[in-house]
Enzyme design. Structure first.
Site, PDB file in Angstrom:
ATOM      1  N   CYS A  47       0.816  -1.221   0.000  1.00  0.00           N
ATOM      2  CA  CYS A  47       0.000   0.000   0.000  1.00  0.00           C
ATOM      3  C   CYS A  47       0.846   1.265   0.000  1.00  0.00           C
ATOM      4  CB  CYS A  47      -0.901  -0.011   1.225  1.00  0.00           C
ATOM      5  SG  CYS A  47      -1.804   1.525   1.499  1.00  0.00           S
ATOM      6  N   TYR A 178      -5.512   5.169  -9.124  1.00  0.00           N
ATOM      7  CA  TYR A 178      -6.669   4.374  -8.707  1.00  0.00           C
ATOM      8  C   TYR A 178      -7.917   4.785  -9.495  1.00  0.00           C
ATOM      9  CZ  TYR A 178      -4.088   2.405  -4.791  1.00  0.00           C
ATOM     10  OH  TYR A 178      -3.189   1.705  -4.027  1.00  0.00           O
TER      11      TYR A 178
END
Length: 323
Positions: A47, A178
Site C-alpha cells: 500500500c 486508482y
C-alpha cells in the site's frame, strides 16, 4: 459469498454516478498522543499510504518508539489478514483480521478496514487511520522520539507550499492511478488517464531544474510522490491501464525516483513482491489464471541517477536538518 464477490462489493460502494472511483473517507482521524510503546502501526507493504509511514518511521529513527505489524499482500474475504505471522495472528495484538481492531473501536463500522492503521495495544482499538495526516504526526508530534540528528521532513517555513503540492499530487497522481484502475466506464477512465499524465508531465518539468520537489532537500512531499512512482511500472502501468508511458520513459522522474530509492528509508522499505502480488490479485484487474508478472527488472533502481548535478549541497544524504 465468495472472496472475489466480497471484494467487488466493497469496491462498488466507491463508485460515482459516472462510473468514477470515489475513495471512502477515513473513519478515525483524531490526533493521538505521542507515547513510545503504546501503539502498533499496521501496514501493508503493498500500500502506498502505508509505505509512506514506513519510510518516515525509518528516516526519523522511530523504530523503537512504535512497532510494526504487516498484513498479507492479498486481502482476505472480509479484511486484511495477518497470514504472514505464525498461526495467522499478529503477535502483539493477538488478532487474525485487521477488521477486529476496527470493530473494537466502532462496533458499527461497515467500511473497508484500511492500512495504515494505528492501534492502541492495550485496548486493541484503532485510534487513527488518517493516511493524509499520519506522516505529519510522526514528523511533528513525535519529535521527542526522533533519533539524534534526524531531519525535518516537514519544515514549518515550507508547510504552505508543501501542503498545496501534496494536495495536487494526491488527487492527480497518488489517487489518480486508482481513478484509472477502478473506473467503471470508459469516460471515467479516460478522464482520469489524461489528468494523471498531465500531472506527471508537470512534475517531470518541475524536476528538470531542481533535485527534489522543493529544491535541494528531501521533504515529506517527496515521500508522498515516491510511493506512487515506485509502484508505477510494477503495477499501475499494467494492472491499472496507466500505459501512456512507463516511469522509465520520463527522464527526470525516473532519475528522481532512483535518487530517492537509493536513500535511507526508501528502497529498504520497498517490497516489489508484495506490490505485484497485491495489485494483480484485485478482482477487477486479475488475470484469469492468477498470474503475477515477473518484471520489470528491479536492478535498474540501483543504477546511477546523476541527480547530484542539480543540487547545491555536498552531503551524501539530502534532508532539511533541524536547527
Amino acid at each position: 459469498m465468495g472472496v472475489d464477490k466480497q471484494k467487488a462489493d466493497h469496491l462498488a460502494k466507491e463508485v460515482g454516478a459516472k462510473g468514477e472511483f470515489k475513495r471512502q473517507s477515513n473513519r478515525f482521524t483524531a490526533p493521538f498522543a505521542a507515547e513510545a510503546g503504546k501503539y502498533r502501526l499496521i501496514v501493508g507493504k503493498l500500500c502506498p499510504w502505508a509505505h509512506r509511514q514506513l519510510i518516515v518511521r525509518e528516516v526519523l529513527g522511530l523504530e523503537d518508539a512504535i512497532s510494526v505489524g504487516v498484513v498479507d499482500p492479498i486481502r482476505g474475504e472480509r479484511s486484511w489478514e495477518f497470514n504472514l505471522d505464525e498461526g495467522g495472528v499478529d503477535p502483539v495484538l493477538g488478532i487474525h483480521e485487521l477488521r477486529e481492531a476496527y470493530l473494537a473501536a466502532d462496533p458499527d463500522f461497515d467500511g473497508r478496514p484500511t492500512v495504515p492503521a494505528v492501534i492502541d495495544i492495550e485496548s486493541g482499538k484503532v485510534v487513527n487511520n488518517d493516511y493524509h495526516e499520519l506522516s505529519h504526526y510522526w514528523e511533528t508530534t513525535w519529535r521527542p522520539f526522533h533519533a539524534e540528528g534526524a531531519p525535518d521532513l516537514y519544515p514549518e517555513r515550507l508547510r504552505a507550499e508543501m501542503d498545496e503540492l501534496a494536495d495536487f499530487i494526491f488527487h492527480n497522481i497518488n489517487n489518480g492511478v486508482y481513478k484509472c484502475g477502478f473506473a467503471r466506464t470508459q469516460e471515467a477512465y479516460e478522464e482520469a488517464y489524461h489528468v494523471l499524465f498531465s500531472a506527471l508531465d508537470a512534475i517531470e518539468e518541475r524536476l528538470g531544474s531542481r533535485r527534489f520537489l522543493l529544491g535541494d532537500r528531501i521533504t515529506d512531499v517527496d515521500v508522498r510522490l515516491f510511493v506512487t512512482l515506485v509502484r508505477f511500472d510494477a503495477a499501475y502501468h499494467g494492472a491499472f491501464h496507466c500505459n501512456r508511458q512507463r516511469l522509465t520513459e520520463f527522464p527526470n522522474l525516473w532519475g528522481y525516483a532512483r535518487d530517492l530509492y537509493q536513500t535511507k528509508g526508501f528502497g529498504s522499505t520497498t517490497d516489489f513482491d508484495h506490490i505485484k502480488r497485491h495489485y494483480y490479485s484485485i478482482p477487477v484487474v486479475r488475470s484469469q489464471f492468477g498470474i503475477t508478472p515477473v518484471g520489470p527488472d528491479e536492478s535498474g533502481w540501483l543504477t546511477p541517477h546523476g541527480r547530484e548535478a542539480l543540487s547545491r549541497t555536498p552531503e551524501k544524504i539530502y534532508y532539511d536538518f533541524k536547527d
